[in-house]
Design a protein around this motif. Structure first.
Motif, PDB file in Angstrom:
ATOM      1  N   LEU A 141       7.819   1.345 -16.008  1.00 15.35           N
ATOM      2  CA  LEU A 141       7.454  -0.044 -15.718  1.00 15.35           C
ATOM      3  C   LEU A 141       7.432  -0.272 -14.199  1.00 15.35           C
ATOM      4  CD1 LEU A 141       6.895  -2.974 -16.647  1.00 15.35           C
ATOM      5  CD2 LEU A 141       9.372  -3.338 -16.718  1.00 15.35           C
ATOM      6  N   VAL A 142       8.428   0.279 -13.526  1.00 24.37           N
ATOM      7  CA  VAL A 142       8.516   0.136 -12.074  1.00 24.37           C
ATOM      8  C   VAL A 142       7.326   0.834 -11.407  1.00 24.37           C
ATOM      9  CG1 VAL A 142       9.893   0.804 -10.078  1.00 24.37           C
ATOM     10  CG2 VAL A 142      11.021  -0.135 -12.099  1.00 24.37           C
ATOM     11  N   ILE A 143       6.935   1.991 -11.978  1.00 29.71           N
ATOM     12  CA  ILE A 143       5.760   2.697 -11.440  1.00 29.71           C
ATOM     13  C   ILE A 143       4.502   1.837 -11.676  1.00 29.71           C
ATOM     14  CG2 ILE A 143       4.293   4.750 -11.717  1.00 29.71           C
ATOM     15  CD1 ILE A 143       6.920   6.338 -12.300  1.00 29.71           C
ATOM     16  N   ALA A 144       4.408   1.218 -12.870  1.00 33.67           N
ATOM     17  CA  ALA A 144       3.269   0.328 -13.169  1.00 33.67           C
ATOM     18  C   ALA A 144       3.240  -0.833 -12.164  1.00 33.67           C
ATOM     19  CB  ALA A 144       3.375  -0.203 -14.591  1.00 33.67           C
ATOM     20  N   ARG A 145       4.409  -1.352 -11.855  1.00 34.50           N
ATOM     21  CA  ARG A 145       4.514  -2.457 -10.896  1.00 34.50           C
ATOM     22  C   ARG A 145       3.992  -2.023  -9.519  1.00 34.50           C
ATOM     23  NH1 ARG A 145      10.480  -4.477 -10.137  1.00 34.50           N
ATOM     24  NH2 ARG A 145      10.548  -2.686  -8.734  1.00 34.50           N
ATOM     25  N   ALA A 146       4.331  -0.783  -9.141  1.00 38.92           N
ATOM     26  CA  ALA A 146       3.860  -0.267  -7.848  1.00 38.92           C
ATOM     27  C   ALA A 146       2.340  -0.062  -7.874  1.00 38.92           C
ATOM     28  CB  ALA A 146       4.564   1.041  -7.518  1.00 38.92           C
ATOM     29  N   ILE A 147       1.835   0.467  -9.005  1.00 38.33           N
ATOM     30  CA  ILE A 147       0.404   0.762  -9.112  1.00 38.33           C
ATOM     31  C   ILE A 147      -0.439  -0.514  -9.097  1.00 38.33           C
ATOM     32  CG2 ILE A 147      -1.360   1.632 -10.703  1.00 38.33           C
ATOM     33  CD1 ILE A 147       0.651   3.676 -11.698  1.00 38.33           C
ATOM     34  N   ALA A 148       0.129  -1.607  -9.650  1.00 40.83           N
ATOM     35  CA  ALA A 148      -0.629  -2.850  -9.840  1.00 40.83           C
ATOM     36  C   ALA A 148      -1.172  -3.424  -8.536  1.00 40.83           C
ATOM     37  CB  ALA A 148       0.240  -3.885 -10.554  1.00 40.83           C
ATOM     38  N   SER A 155       0.818  -1.215   0.000  1.00 38.19           N
ATOM     39  CA  SER A 155       0.000   0.000   0.000  1.00 38.19           C
ATOM     40  C   SER A 155       0.851   1.264   0.000  1.00 38.19           C
ATOM     41  CB  SER A 155      -0.993  -0.003   1.166  1.00 38.19           C
ATOM     42  OG  SER A 155      -0.302   0.122   2.364  1.00 38.19           O
ATOM     43  N   VAL A 156       2.142   1.115   0.277  1.00 35.92           N
ATOM     44  CA  VAL A 156       3.061   2.250   0.166  1.00 35.92           C
ATOM     45  C   VAL A 156       4.162   1.852  -0.815  1.00 35.92           C
ATOM     46  CG1 VAL A 156       4.531   3.879   1.405  1.00 35.92           C
ATOM     47  CG2 VAL A 156       2.578   2.862   2.569  1.00 35.92           C
ATOM     48  N   GLY A 157       3.903   2.114  -2.098  1.00 37.98           N
ATOM     49  CA  GLY A 157       4.835   1.708  -3.147  1.00 37.98           C
ATOM     50  C   GLY A 157       6.044   2.621  -3.179  1.00 37.98           C
ATOM     51  N   MET A 158       7.143   2.092  -3.729  1.00 38.63           N
ATOM     52  CA  MET A 158       8.341   2.925  -3.781  1.00 38.63           C
ATOM     53  C   MET A 158       9.026   2.810  -5.132  1.00 38.63           C
ATOM     54  SD  MET A 158      11.036   3.627  -0.864  1.00 38.63           S
ATOM     55  CE  MET A 158      12.322   4.846  -1.004  1.00 38.63           C
ATOM     56  N   VAL A 159       9.467   3.953  -5.620  1.00 37.78           N
ATOM     57  CA  VAL A 159      10.206   4.016  -6.879  1.00 37.78           C
ATOM     58  C   VAL A 159      11.572   4.612  -6.555  1.00 37.78           C
ATOM     59  CG1 VAL A 159      10.247   5.064  -9.171  1.00 37.78           C
ATOM     60  CG2 VAL A 159       8.069   4.323  -8.183  1.00 37.78           C
ATOM     61  N   PHE A 160      12.614   3.947  -7.029  1.00 35.47           N
ATOM     62  CA  PHE A 160      13.961   4.365  -6.651  1.00 35.47           C
ATOM     63  C   PHE A 160      14.635   5.201  -7.735  1.00 35.47           C
ATOM     64  CE2 PHE A 160      12.833   0.685  -4.191  1.00 35.47           C
ATOM     65  CZ  PHE A 160      13.309   0.974  -2.930  1.00 35.47           C
ATOM     66  N   GLN A 161      15.820   5.659  -7.368  1.00 33.35           N
ATOM     67  CA  GLN A 161      16.625   6.494  -8.250  1.00 33.35           C
ATOM     68  C   GLN A 161      16.915   5.797  -9.582  1.00 33.35           C
ATOM     69  OE1 GLN A 161      19.914   7.857  -6.052  1.00 33.35           O
ATOM     70  NE2 GLN A 161      20.835   9.008  -7.724  1.00 33.35           N
ATOM     71  N   LYS A 162      17.411   4.563  -9.469  1.00 35.36           N
ATOM     72  CA  LYS A 162      17.680   3.797 -10.689  1.00 35.36           C
ATOM     73  C   LYS A 162      16.547   2.816 -10.881  1.00 35.36           C
ATOM     74  CE  LYS A 162      22.639   3.912 -11.385  1.00 35.36           C
ATOM     75  NZ  LYS A 162      23.813   3.384 -10.682  1.00 35.36           N
ATOM     76  N   PRO A 163      16.014   2.744 -12.113  1.00 37.48           N
ATOM     77  CA  PRO A 163      14.930   1.796 -12.346  1.00 37.48           C
ATOM     78  C   PRO A 163      15.400   0.371 -12.021  1.00 37.48           C
ATOM     79  CG  PRO A 163      15.581   2.916 -14.406  1.00 37.48           C
ATOM     80  CD  PRO A 163      16.393   3.500 -13.302  1.00 37.48           C
ATOM     81  N   ASN A 164      14.585  -0.373 -11.294  1.00 36.45           N
ATOM     82  CA  ASN A 164      15.011  -1.710 -10.891  1.00 36.45           C
ATOM     83  C   ASN A 164      13.993  -2.783 -11.267  1.00 36.45           C
ATOM     84  OD1 ASN A 164      13.087  -0.802  -9.139  1.00 36.45           O
ATOM     85  ND2 ASN A 164      14.075  -1.541  -7.273  1.00 36.45           N
ATOM     86  N   PRO A 165      13.725  -2.941 -12.593  1.00 36.30           N
ATOM     87  CA  PRO A 165      12.785  -4.013 -12.974  1.00 36.30           C
ATOM     88  C   PRO A 165      13.367  -5.383 -12.620  1.00 36.30           C
ATOM     89  CG  PRO A 165      13.818  -3.061 -14.926  1.00 36.30           C
ATOM     90  CD  PRO A 165      14.269  -2.240 -13.754  1.00 36.30           C
ATOM     91  N   GLN A 192      11.771   1.846 -18.320  1.00 33.91           N
ATOM     92  CA  GLN A 192      11.955   0.979 -17.140  1.00 33.91           C
ATOM     93  C   GLN A 192      11.375   1.657 -15.895  1.00 33.91           C
ATOM     94  OE1 GLN A 192      15.859  -0.624 -16.388  1.00 33.91           O
ATOM     95  NE2 GLN A 192      16.216  -1.106 -18.534  1.00 33.91           N
ATOM     96  N   GLN A 193      11.613   2.985 -15.791  1.00 30.94           N
ATOM     97  CA  GLN A 193      11.108   3.689 -14.614  1.00 30.94           C
ATOM     98  C   GLN A 193       9.573   3.680 -14.617  1.00 30.94           C
ATOM     99  OE1 GLN A 193      12.325   3.934 -11.901  1.00 30.94           O
ATOM    100  NE2 GLN A 193      13.343   5.873 -11.486  1.00 30.94           N
ATOM    101  N   HIS A 253       8.605  -9.647 -23.609  1.00 29.00           N
ATOM    102  CA  HIS A 253      10.021  -9.267 -23.662  1.00 29.00           C
ATOM    103  C   HIS A 253      10.522  -8.907 -22.271  1.00 29.00           C
ATOM    104  CE1 HIS A 253      10.159  -8.230 -28.222  1.00 29.00           C
ATOM    105  NE2 HIS A 253       9.250  -9.143 -27.967  1.00 29.00           N
ATOM    106  N   PRO A 254      11.825  -9.052 -22.046  1.00 28.78           N
ATOM    107  CA  PRO A 254      12.335  -8.732 -20.709  1.00 28.78           C
ATOM    108  C   PRO A 254      12.195  -7.238 -20.381  1.00 28.78           C
ATOM    109  CG  PRO A 254      14.157  -9.252 -22.209  1.00 28.78           C
ATOM    110  CD  PRO A 254      12.880  -9.578 -22.943  1.00 28.78           C
ATOM    111  N   GLY A 255      11.801  -6.960 -19.140  1.00 26.38           N
ATOM    112  CA  GLY A 255      11.654  -5.572 -18.684  1.00 26.38           C
ATOM    113  C   GLY A 255      12.962  -4.825 -18.726  1.00 26.38           C
ATOM    114  N   THR A 256      14.037  -5.545 -18.546  1.00 23.97           N
ATOM    115  CA  THR A 256      15.353  -4.911 -18.530  1.00 23.97           C
ATOM    116  C   THR A 256      15.795  -4.446 -19.914  1.00 23.97           C
ATOM    117  OG1 THR A 256      16.233  -7.149 -18.616  1.00 23.97           O
ATOM    118  CG2 THR A 256      16.261  -6.049 -16.469  1.00 23.97           C
TER     119      THR A 256
END
Lengths: 263, 227
Positions: free
Chosen positions: A168-175, A97-107, A165-166, A155-158
């Protein structure tokens, strides 16, 4: 400092409430009595020089400090009135419920689809494959990535560009249907165009989420946030509307920092 | 315009802001002299001032262009914030008002030349007094600007009522004189224009006072005044 928060925005419901939050790492105090009310459905920026405590405070909000040896968190921190440091709170559930997005995209080293589907799967948010497909598509759409990846979900996220990628990481948090999204310098590794896309995305997301962003770019804080908090040497020095902070800061330390007068 | 006592980390940025202040101070000084000389020329009905005023106007206009360039450059390259932002935006506004004042002072000097062809008029004394108030307004507001001091700015802002009052009285009396003696219509019209120009200069001084107030306090002056 008192435990009354500084200059609370009055017009929005409060999502996150901190009272006298302190953090120390192996006995060294990194955060002193931070009291702040952070409103829902808006973007709040944390600014301040390196080591000022802004990221430390951000990490309190999804209990990331739990993972650091010797870290001691004190005070009260609630989201929707629920004390998040309570022993009954499962950090894994909290972090959904508290998603986090970091400095470097980390898919994850997985497909684009599986990156987004990962959270819903482990939290059991979808019972059938079509349900999961829908969650993945919705999250990718909200993150403004669907049109670019819909034909290559396997296809690979990386393999995506940094900006993609960033997102994608936000989408992952939203999901996983978060309440709060934390972003720790989400654009510092991105070029200006990719940065603009993320900023546009942040602006769209704030209709539905409480977004808190740590940024070293004053211009970015000014562009994306409605409220800004300035941290200095572990203290919350000033908190107010972004417009006020950048045109008429009250505290000399804020003034000196945002005009480039001390390091 | 020392709004902050701490120096910028990037020295060149601090220098650019200082240069903007310096330009503005120089422009203010030139305009102030222009106004003093113009009023004195009207009082003496001296046509010889024209060339000098014209030369100063060229300098004033060049400074305004220079200030606009500096402001544009600061916004594009430095993105000033807080006091720096307010100072930069105020400089742009103040330069515009100073340029207008310079222009009006030039008009006054030209009227001095026109008046040279007429006998002295008693009402010139009132123009001189109005001029003295406006010169004081300009001088005070420029001091307020250079010392980043709100108090004299507020004083100038309030003194505009006195300028308006004196201007209205002068117009009334001049109309009466011209009605009584049609021979006064020629020089009277020139005096009226001089007075009108002085009244306009007072308005520009008021604008500058508002800009200084905003620069220092970040709030508009209009709210806590009687206007």
């Amino acid at each position: 400092m008192t435990d009354t928060p500084l200059n609370t925005p009055a017009d929005l419901p409060i999502k996150v409430t901190a009272r006298k939050v302190t953090v120390s790492y192996s006995g060294k105090q990194a955060l002193h009595d931070v009291s702040i009310d952070i409103p829902d459905r808006s973007v709040t920026a944390f600014i301040g020089p390196s080591g000022c405590g802004k990221s430390t405070f951000l990490r309190c909000l999804n209990r990331m400090n739990d993972t650091i040896d010797g870290a001691v968190v004190g005070g009260s921190l609630t989201i929707d009135g629920q004390e998040i440091n309570d022993k009954t709170i499962d950090p894994v559930v909290l972090r959904a419920s508290v998603g986090m997005v970091f400095q470097k995209p980390n898919p994850f080293p997985k497909s684009i689809y599986d990156n987004v589907a990962y959270g819903p799967r482990i939290h059991g948010l979808a019972l059938t494959r079509p349900e999961l497909d829908e969650i993945v598509e919705n999250a990718l759409r909200k993150a403004g990535l669907w049109d670019e990846v819909s034909d290559r979900l396997t296809h690979p996220g990386t393999g995506l560009s940094g900006g993609q990628q960033q997102r994608l990481v936000i989408a992952r948090a939203i999901a996983v249907n978060p309440e709060v999204i934390l972003m720790d310098e989400p654009c510092s590794a991105l070029d200006p165009i990719a940065t603009a896309r993320i900023e546009e995305l942040i602006d769209e997301l704030r209709e539905n989420y409480c977004i808190i962003i740590v940024t070293h770019s004053m211009q970015q804080a000014a562009r994306v946030s409605q409220h800004t908090a300035f941290f200095h040497m572990g203290h919350l020095v000033e908190y107010g509307s972004t417009e006020d902070i950048f045109t008429n800061p009250r505290d000399t330390r804020t003034q000196d920092y945002i005009t480039g007068r001390f390091g | 315009m020392a709004l902050s006592r701490t120096a910028h980390i990037v020295t060149a940025y601090g220098e650019e802001l200082d240069q903007l202040s310096d330009d503005l101070a120089r422009m203010g000084g030139l305009v102030e002299t222009q106004l003093e000389k113009s009023i004195s020329a009207v009082v003496r009905r001296d046509a010889s001032i024209k060339a000098d005023i014209k030369a100063r106007e060229v300098q004033v206009n060049a400074l305004q262009v220079d200030i606009e360039k500096r402001v544009l450059r600061l916004f594009a390259l430095r993105q000033p914030l807080a006091t720096d932002l307010r100072m930069t935006i105020s400089a742009l506004k103040i330069a515009t008002d100073l340029e207008r004042i310079g222009d009006l002072a030039k008009n006054i000097a030209y009227r001095a030349g026109d008046l040279a062809g007429y006998a002295p008029m008693a009402l010139t004394q009132q123009v001189e007094r109005l001029g003295a108030i406006v010169i004081k307004q300009l001088s005070e507001v420029l001091d307020a600007l250079s010392s980043a001091d709100v108090e004299p700015a507020v004083r100038v802002w309030h003194s505009d009522d006195e300028v308006d009052e004196r201007y209205n009285t002068l117009v009334r009396e001049m109309l009466m004189s011209m009605t009584e003696d049609s021979g006064l219509v020629g020089p009277g019209v020139h005096i009226l224009f001089v007075a009108k120009n002085l009244e306009r200069i007072g308005d520009h001084a008021t604008n500058i006072a508002e800009a200084v107030h905003f620069m220092v306090t970040a709030s508009p002056l209009v709210e806590d005044g009687p206007h």
